[in-house]
Design a protein around this motif. Structure first.
Motif, short mmCIF file in Angstrom:
data_model
loop_
_atom_site.label_atom_id
_atom_site.label_comp_id
_atom_site.label_asym_id
_atom_site.label_seq_id
_atom_site.Cartn_x
_atom_site.Cartn_y
_atom_site.Cartn_z
N SER A 97 -29.65 -3.85 23.46
CA SER A 97 -30.70 -4.52 24.22
C SER A 97 -30.06 -5.24 25.39
O SER A 97 -28.88 -5.56 25.39
CB SER A 97 -31.46 -5.52 23.34
OG SER A 97 -30.57 -6.51 22.83
N GLY A 98 -30.88 -5.50 26.41
CA GLY A 98 -30.39 -6.15 27.60
C GLY A 98 -30.54 -5.24 28.80
O GLY A 98 -31.22 -4.21 28.74
N PRO A 99 -29.90 -5.56 29.93
CA PRO A 99 -30.00 -4.73 31.13
C PRO A 99 -29.56 -3.30 30.83
O PRO A 99 -28.60 -3.09 30.08
CB PRO A 99 -29.05 -5.42 32.11
CG PRO A 99 -28.91 -6.82 31.60
CD PRO A 99 -29.02 -6.74 30.12
N PRO A 100 -30.22 -2.31 31.41
CA PRO A 100 -29.87 -0.92 31.12
C PRO A 100 -28.54 -0.50 31.75
O PRO A 100 -28.26 -0.79 32.91
CB PRO A 100 -31.03 -0.12 31.71
CG PRO A 100 -31.62 -1.01 32.75
CD PRO A 100 -31.42 -2.41 32.26
N LEU A 101 -27.72 0.20 30.96
CA LEU A 101 -26.45 0.77 31.40
C LEU A 101 -26.46 2.24 31.00
O LEU A 101 -26.53 2.56 29.81
CB LEU A 101 -25.27 0.05 30.75
CG LEU A 101 -23.88 0.62 31.04
CD1 LEU A 101 -23.55 0.53 32.52
CD2 LEU A 101 -22.82 -0.12 30.21
N VAL A 102 -26.43 3.12 31.97
CA VAL A 102 -26.52 4.56 31.72
C VAL A 102 -25.14 5.19 31.87
O VAL A 102 -24.48 5.02 32.90
CB VAL A 102 -27.50 5.24 32.69
CG1 VAL A 102 -27.63 6.73 32.37
CG2 VAL A 102 -28.87 4.56 32.62
N LYS A 103 -24.72 5.94 30.86
CA LYS A 103 -23.44 6.62 30.91
C LYS A 103 -23.63 8.03 31.46
O LYS A 103 -24.40 8.83 30.92
CB LYS A 103 -22.81 6.69 29.52
CG LYS A 103 -21.54 7.51 29.44
CD LYS A 103 -21.03 7.55 28.01
CE LYS A 103 -19.94 8.59 27.83
NZ LYS A 103 -20.45 9.98 27.93
N ALA B 183 -23.14 -2.12 23.83
CA ALA B 183 -24.50 -2.36 23.36
C ALA B 183 -24.73 -3.82 22.97
O ALA B 183 -25.87 -4.22 22.74
CB ALA B 183 -24.81 -1.45 22.17
N LYS B 184 -23.66 -4.61 22.91
CA LYS B 184 -23.84 -6.03 22.60
C LYS B 184 -24.56 -6.77 23.72
O LYS B 184 -25.26 -7.76 23.49
CB LYS B 184 -22.47 -6.68 22.36
CG LYS B 184 -21.82 -6.31 21.04
CD LYS B 184 -20.46 -6.99 20.92
CE LYS B 184 -19.77 -6.61 19.61
NZ LYS B 184 -18.42 -7.24 19.51
N THR B 185 -24.38 -6.31 24.95
CA THR B 185 -24.94 -7.01 26.10
C THR B 185 -25.89 -6.16 26.94
O THR B 185 -26.51 -6.67 27.87
CB THR B 185 -23.81 -7.51 27.02
OG1 THR B 185 -22.95 -6.40 27.36
CG2 THR B 185 -22.97 -8.58 26.31
N HIS B 186 -25.97 -4.86 26.62
CA HIS B 186 -26.78 -3.95 27.42
C HIS B 186 -27.57 -2.96 26.57
O HIS B 186 -27.22 -2.71 25.41
CB HIS B 186 -25.90 -3.16 28.39
CG HIS B 186 -25.35 -3.97 29.52
ND1 HIS B 186 -24.30 -4.84 29.35
CD2 HIS B 186 -25.73 -4.06 30.83
CE1 HIS B 186 -24.04 -5.44 30.50
NE2 HIS B 186 -24.88 -4.99 31.40
N THR B 187 -28.63 -2.43 27.15
CA THR B 187 -29.30 -1.28 26.56
C THR B 187 -28.52 -0.06 27.05
O THR B 187 -28.56 0.28 28.23
CB THR B 187 -30.76 -1.18 27.01
OG1 THR B 187 -31.46 -2.35 26.55
CG2 THR B 187 -31.43 0.06 26.42
N LEU B 188 -27.78 0.56 26.15
CA LEU B 188 -26.89 1.66 26.51
C LEU B 188 -27.60 3.00 26.33
O LEU B 188 -28.13 3.29 25.25
CB LEU B 188 -25.64 1.62 25.65
CG LEU B 188 -24.63 2.75 25.84
CD1 LEU B 188 -24.03 2.71 27.25
CD2 LEU B 188 -23.53 2.68 24.78
N ILE B 189 -27.61 3.79 27.38
CA ILE B 189 -28.20 5.13 27.34
C ILE B 189 -27.10 6.14 27.63
O ILE B 189 -26.43 6.05 28.66
CB ILE B 189 -29.33 5.30 28.38
CG1 ILE B 189 -30.48 4.31 28.11
CG2 ILE B 189 -29.87 6.73 28.36
CD1 ILE B 189 -30.44 3.10 29.01
N ARG B 190 -26.86 7.06 26.71
CA ARG B 190 -25.88 8.10 26.93
C ARG B 190 -26.48 9.43 26.48
O ARG B 190 -27.44 9.44 25.70
CB ARG B 190 -24.57 7.80 26.19
CG ARG B 190 -24.66 7.78 24.70
CD ARG B 190 -23.40 7.21 24.06
NE ARG B 190 -23.06 7.88 22.82
CZ ARG B 190 -23.69 7.69 21.68
NH1 ARG B 190 -24.70 6.83 21.62
NH2 ARG B 190 -23.33 8.35 20.60
N PHE B 191 -25.94 10.54 26.95
CA PHE B 191 -26.52 11.83 26.58
C PHE B 191 -25.46 12.91 26.49
O PHE B 191 -24.34 12.77 27.00
CB PHE B 191 -27.62 12.23 27.58
CG PHE B 191 -27.14 12.49 28.99
CD1 PHE B 191 -26.87 13.77 29.44
CD2 PHE B 191 -27.01 11.44 29.90
CE1 PHE B 191 -26.45 14.01 30.74
CE2 PHE B 191 -26.61 11.66 31.20
CZ PHE B 191 -26.33 12.96 31.63
#
Length: 334
Positions: free
Chosen positions: A23-29, A54-62
């Motif tokens: 959760s938090g600001p989105p970070l996209v890998k 992911a402790k500080t961001h909403t992590l999106i990876r694919f």
């Protein structure tokens, strides 16, 4: 911490699997060499990355097309389709503004996406990234690349991991036997021999040098000084050509940073500070062996990559002797 796995369609219809966690600001890998969202989730090679981010961001990876849970049978593997896949995932999640993480070739993909979508990206973090593939750098012949691709087609899917170990040894020379064994297995389960060969062909011909000067967002570039997969100079060149980029040299030989190596906590600290407001106004410093260099915001277009690198070190307050030692050149050359 549980990840949610979903699927979206790329512009050409290929199914791209992506995961959301934290959760938090989105970070996209951005995509990098062969992944598997489920298999890597509890791995000794990738787990620490995803837990920390992911402790500080909403992590999106694919999973890159042709690998992992994404479509294995695809019509095209190209740099442009990889950028398109990144765009498809971002749109599927419904993001407006976000930061990008580019590991290895993911750095070049993040750069291309940012130039194409300048108003959507907040910040970019690149680790072990490069602006040009091995076929464009001049340090690997066409015959060597063709031989590597041929060996990949012949040996990738075999039960004997001897061939895949060649890649593992270059990616993580300091890894434990468990970590190496796991990465060997990741390569086997993540994709087919034909897809791996196709990816290698695309990687060899990546070249984003001419667009780096158009990136207009804060950028952090981290690179291990003993990286055996991607030369250290590639990370320096990347940072020198992105206006205002900050470069952090890490002590180590691993292309993929492992939780057990000293460079990992340094990288985590730098990334967290950069992605938060703490990075604003930071001055260049030297800390425990890793170089943290602020690259000048306006580099004359007629400078060579090496000249731009020297300029960045001058801006960081380095003397001619310091620069010569860092770049392994003479003071007269500086």
């Amino acid at each position: 911490m549980d990840q949610q796995i979903r699927v979206c369609a790329a512009p050409d219809g290929a199914a791209i699997a992506y995961a959301v966690v934290g959760s938090g600001p989105p970070l996209v890998k951005a995509p990098n060499w062969l992944t598997h969202l489920e298999f890597e989730w509890n791995s000794p090679v990738w787990r620490h990355w995803w837990e920390e981010l992911a402790k500080t961001h909403t992590l999106i990876r694919f999973d890159q097309r042709g690998s992992g849970l994404s479509d294995r049978a695809v019509n095209e593997q190209s740099f442009d389709t990889w950028v398109g896949d990144l765009s498809a995932v971002i749109d599927a999640v419904g993001l407006d503004k976000f930061s990008l993480l580019g590991i290895s070739q993911g750095g070049a993909i993040a750069a291309a996406y940012t130039v194409q979508n300048p108003n959507r990206v907040n910040r970019i973090v690149m680790c072990g990234a490069y602006p040009r593939g091995m076929g464009k750098r001049g340090d690997t012949s066409k015959e060597e690349i063709e031989a590597l691709v041929t060996l990949t087609r012949a040996g990738w899917g075999r039960d004997d991991p001897a061939y895949r170990q060649l890649f593992t040894s270059r990616f993580m020379p300091d890894a434990t036997r468990e970590q190496m064994s796991w990465f060997n297995d990741l390569q086997r389960v993540s994709t087919s021999a034909q897809n791996a060969a196709s990816v290698l062909n695309v990687l060899a011909n990546i070249d984003v040098l001419n667009i780096l000067g158009r990136i207009d967002v804060p950028t952090l570039v981290l690179h291990a000084n003993g990286d055996r997969q991607v030369p250290y100079d590639q990370g320096r060149q990347l940072a020198s050509l992105i206006p205002g980029a900050r470069f952090v040299g890490l002590d180590g030989s691993n292309h993929l940073l492992l939780q057990t190596e000293p460079a990992w906590p340094v990288a985590v600290k730098k990334i967290r500070a950069f992605l938060s407001n703490e990075s604003r106004g930071m001055s260049p410093v030297e800390i425990s062996g890793e170089s943290d260099i602020q690259i000048p915001g306006h580099i004359p277009a007629d400078l060579s990559p090496r000249e731009a690198e020297v300029l960045s070190l001058i801006a960081a307050g380095q003397t001619n002797r310091d620069i010569a030692e860092k770049l392994f050149i003479t003071t007269n050359t500086v």
